[in-house]
Design an enzyme around this catalytic site. Structure first.
Site, PDB file in Angstrom:
ATOM      1  N   SER A 236       0.852  -1.183   0.165  1.00  0.00           N
ATOM      2  CA  SER A 236       0.129   0.342   0.099  1.00  0.00           C
ATOM      3  C   SER A 236       1.222   1.302  -0.229  1.00  0.00           C
ATOM      4  CB  SER A 236      -0.659   0.060   0.945  1.00  0.00           C
ATOM      5  OG  SER A 236      -1.900  -1.297   1.216  1.00  0.00           O
ATOM      6  N   ASP A 309       7.240  -7.122  13.194  1.00  0.00           N
ATOM      7  CA  ASP A 309       6.874  -8.772  13.665  1.00  0.00           C
ATOM      8  C   ASP A 309       5.900  -8.670  14.664  1.00  0.00           C
ATOM      9  OD1 ASP A 309       7.049 -11.028  13.521  1.00  0.00           O
ATOM     10  OD2 ASP A 309       9.301 -11.147  14.042  1.00  0.00           O
ATOM     11  N   ASP A 312       5.329 -15.104  16.201  1.00  0.00           N
ATOM     12  CA  ASP A 312       6.257 -15.729  16.017  1.00  0.00           C
ATOM     13  C   ASP A 312       5.626 -16.768  16.241  1.00  0.00           C
ATOM     14  OD1 ASP A 312       8.117 -13.941  16.503  1.00  0.00           O
ATOM     15  OD2 ASP A 312       8.447 -14.264  18.785  1.00  0.00           O
TER      16      ASP A 312
END
Length: 767
Positions: A236, A309, A312
């Site tokens: 985007s 992030d 996990d």
């Protein structure tokens, strides 16, 4: 199937004019629809505004809303059949319903009232006696009631597992094929050096994989696969310009969200006003408020995916029966339950759900001794993102908006904003856990406890920029901050190509104006075309058709224009080269690995498409099994030269597919909106991207485009890729597509005098 024709589609449209008595409203609500059917809703009290948005969403998008809810809760296969079962099973494994109910119960009073008013509006439409969308007739189904927590499920599904989980699974499956020394090469290109969002316009080098720190994880992964190896070898855009760079003397805010083309569109254009606020922007059908793109008369805002992030993956060790899992040196029981997914036209799918202390098992067989579990910000702990939505309606400045979003965590965003006082700003709106950097590369050993989360990065510590010196902010899924940032935030992100091109264009326009936005949205210059042309220039002449292709590409200007044939030939060459890389590296078969079967799956060709430019730029042939890049490009030229070259717009023309087309092919011609030829590709600002494993047709792109003239709101513009309605019989199902395909936009009417002047229908909802 009964007769399905244009009259059937028209008969399914609800009334949108006149007066309608609606139980549940406290006062009257006016709904005006403009030339493009965009609803402008004016209520008195705040609860009536959200009630009316629920009602109007259901008028246009009821089937989409219910299908999204079913996808979120693992019930889509009841309607769509076996093809939807794996995705249903995944969300059941993740515990979607429990997480959404948990979050709803923890919300503050304002957010719960908002959700409950919205749900009441949806249910009021269903009870109004209006015709149901045609899809219910095809499925012989009836809509089910809406509850407040369902909106949380819809929002969670639309950002489900976006980002890092797929890169970690890809590298884990590829590890035994390419070896640890090549692990760090399996990333998206950095364009030579990453261009950062913060500070704007600054470049930085990436951290490389620390193989010593990763050695335990690599060793454990290889052992789990029965492989001996050397563990130590070897979408985007948005932008803001401040008053100093604006031709209006006011901020200008623009952009376009990129996603897979789903029918109906994830976004719809709405304007909602009441005594407390007056907002216009893109809504998410099934969700109240304006979570991503809007303005409230004082501040405008928009988002791109920040690639933080937030997921996990852990490699888990189980006992022989798969009943216990090793955790911090002790064997602890695995929580397990039996579930089933009903499947239209087939037998139910029965499966077992296992949960470890790290999270639910998403891949592998615990009874075989190892499997992968997932700990995700989207599920692991209570999320209060919806508390932000009512606060955002009252934000009066960039700083006030950023404070209103404190606690947002469902998906990570670059939140870019501009206000009427002339300020612009960028905040990473996300909840990111604190843990070690190596967690970004691979599934980590789950039994040691060394990679557990250590609390959260505070909202006040998330990257932000207010009124940067150059007077510009650009984000395009590129790296937000340099890797030496005090907190670990991100390993994988998109290349800097789009951000660099937007920045270059803005620097050429020191008096950027709202009317300039469409030209920037539609920019088609490809940086990787230039990279490949440089390699072709340096090669000796080829022979025959391959040399003729080489000469045509050398003469090309590198623009992915719809009316040119050279872009089609460039893509054919690049796909051939990517296929050669996949085959010679041994990675072409990795897609069959069970760890990559997590829905929707990971295709090696798609991953390597993004890796290829980095290898070319560095002349790194280590994955070519003895070939040089000159040999590989020569073979790709010979392959691509044999393919006929259509104009790029035709080869790249997307196919918009309604979710019921496959089940009801006789209805497909009337359900699937037609698409026009379009330009652009994965690397251009006009990011109509292809999936290398599938072909040249655009599979994703801008679901919407927008530009806010901050403070002169009626000069703002926008467009969505098909239309505001999700009803195939509506004149507004496809009426914005031609504008969108040409990278043009339609007026975003905000002042109520302008809205009334443009109104094509008026409906009064009264108690």
């Amino acid at each position: 199937m009964p007769v399905f024709d244009a009259q059937t589609l028209r008969d399914a449209l609800p009334p949108m004019e006149g007066t309608l008595r609606v139980p549940g409203l406290a006062g009257p609500v006016e709904v005006l629809r403009d030339t493009h059917g965009i609803p402008h809703i004016r209520a008195g009290a705040t609860p009536d505004a959200w009630f009316a948005l629920g009602f109007v969403h259901a008028q246009d998008r009821l089937f989409q809303m219910e299908l999204t809810r079913r996808r979120a809760l693992g019930r889509a296969a009841e309607w769509l059949g076996a093809g939807a079962a794996e995705a249903d099973i995944l969300v059941r494994r993740l515990g979607m319903e429990a997480a959404c109910r948990r979050d709803h119960a923890a919300l503050g009073e304002a957010a719960r009232a908002m959700l409950d008013s919205y749900a009441a509006g949806v249910n009021a439409f269903v009870a109004s006696g209006a015709p149901l969308p045609v899809e219910y007739g095809l499925l012989e189904a009836r809509p089910e009631p809406w509850e407040g927590w369902h909106s949380i499920a819809v929002m969670r599904r639309l950002g489900l597992l976006m980002g890092s989980v797929w890169f970690k699974l890809w590298r884990a499956a590829a590890l035994p094929v390419v070896g640890a020394g090549n692990l760090g090469k399996l990333r998206y290109d950095d364009g030579g050096r990453d261009l950062l969002c913060i500070p704007p316009g600054v470049e930085a080098a990436r951290f490389e994989a620390d193989l010593a720190a990763l050695a335990p994880a690599i060793r454990a992964l290889l052992e789990s696969l029965g492989v001996q190896g050397d563990e130590t070898g070897g979408g985007s855009n948005n932008w803001a310009v401040g008053p100093s760079r604006s031709g209006t003397g006011r901020p200008v805010l623009a952009g376009d969200p990129h996603r897979v083309f789903e029918i109906p569109n994830m976004y719809a254009q709405h304007h909602v006003a009441c005594d407390a606020f007056d907002m216009i922007g893109l809504t998410v059908p099934g969700v109240p408020g304006f979570p991503h793109f809007a303005q409230n008369g004082r501040v405008a805002y928009c988002v791109t995916h920040a690639f933080m992030d937030i997921h996990d993956v852990f490699l888990e060790r189980f006992d022989a029966e798969g009943a216990r899992v090793l955790q911090a040196g002790e064997w602890v029981p695995v929580r397990r339950r039996e579930e089933s997914v009903a499947v239209r036209g087939g037998a139910a799918r029965h499966f077992e759900v296992l949960e470890t202390p790290n999270g639910p098992v998403i891949a592998g067989d615990a009874r075989g001794g190892t499997a992968l579990s997932l700990r995700s910000v989207q599920f692991a702990e209570t999320d209060l993102s919806f508390d932000c939505l009512p606060r955002m309606t009252g934000a009066e400045s960039v700083e006030g908006l950023f404070e209103a979003t404190r606690g947002w965590g469902l998906i990570d965003h670059n939140l870019v904003a501009a206000d009427t006082a002339g300020h612009i700003g960028h905040l990473v709106r996300a909840r990111v856990p604190r843990r070690t950097r190596e967690s970004g590369w691979l599934p980590m050993p789950g039994w040691t406890g060394e990679h557990a989360w250590q609390g959260w990065i505070a909202h006040d510590d998330m990257p932000r920029a207010i009124d940067p010196e150059e007077g510009m902010i650009v984000t395009a899924n590129n790296r937000v901050v340099a890797d030496d940032h005090p907190d670990y935030l991100c390993t994988d992100c998109h290349p800097p190509y789009r951000a660099a091109r937007i920045l270059e264009r803005l620097r050429e326009m020191p008096d950027f104006r709202p009317e300039d936005a469409a030209g920037l949205h539609g920019d088609t210059l490809s940086p990787n075309a230039a990279l490949l042309k440089a390699r072709l220039t340096a090669m000796p002449p080829a022979e025959g058709a391959a040399e003729a292709l080489r000469q045509r590409l050398l003469a090309w200007d590198g623009r992915m224009e719809a009316g040119a044939t050279a872009p089609t030939e460039y893509v054919a060459l690049r796909r051939a080269l990517t296929r050669i890389l996949a085959e010679r590296s041994g990675l072409s078969g990795t897609g069959a690995h069970p760890w990559l079967a997590v829905a929707p799956g990971v295709a090696p060709m798609n991953q390597l498409w993004w890796t290829l430019p980095n290898l070319l730029r560095r002349d790194d042939a280590s994955l070519l099994d003895g070939w040089s890049w000159e040999e590989a490009i020569g073979a790709a030229l010979r392959e691509a030269a044999g393919a006929p070259a259509a104009e790029w717009g035709e080869a790249h023309r997307p196919r918009f597919v309604h979710p019921l087309s496959g089940l009801f092919p006789e209805a497909a011609p009337m359900l699937d909106p037609p698409a026009l030829p379009i330009g652009g590709d994965n690397d251009t600002v006009l990011a109509n991207g292809l999936l290398a494993a599938v072909g040249p047709a655009a599979g994703y792109g801008a679901l919407a485009r927008y530009v806010f003239d901050v403070g002169n709101w009626d000069n703002s513009r926008w467009a969505v890729f098909h239309g505001v309605s999700g009803q195939p019989g509506s004149p507004h199902y496809t009426d914005q597509h031609a504008e969108w395909a040409a990278a043009r936009m339609v007026p975003m009417l905000y002042g109520w005098d302008a809205v009334r002047a443009a109104a094509r229908s008026t409906q009064q909802l009264v108690p």
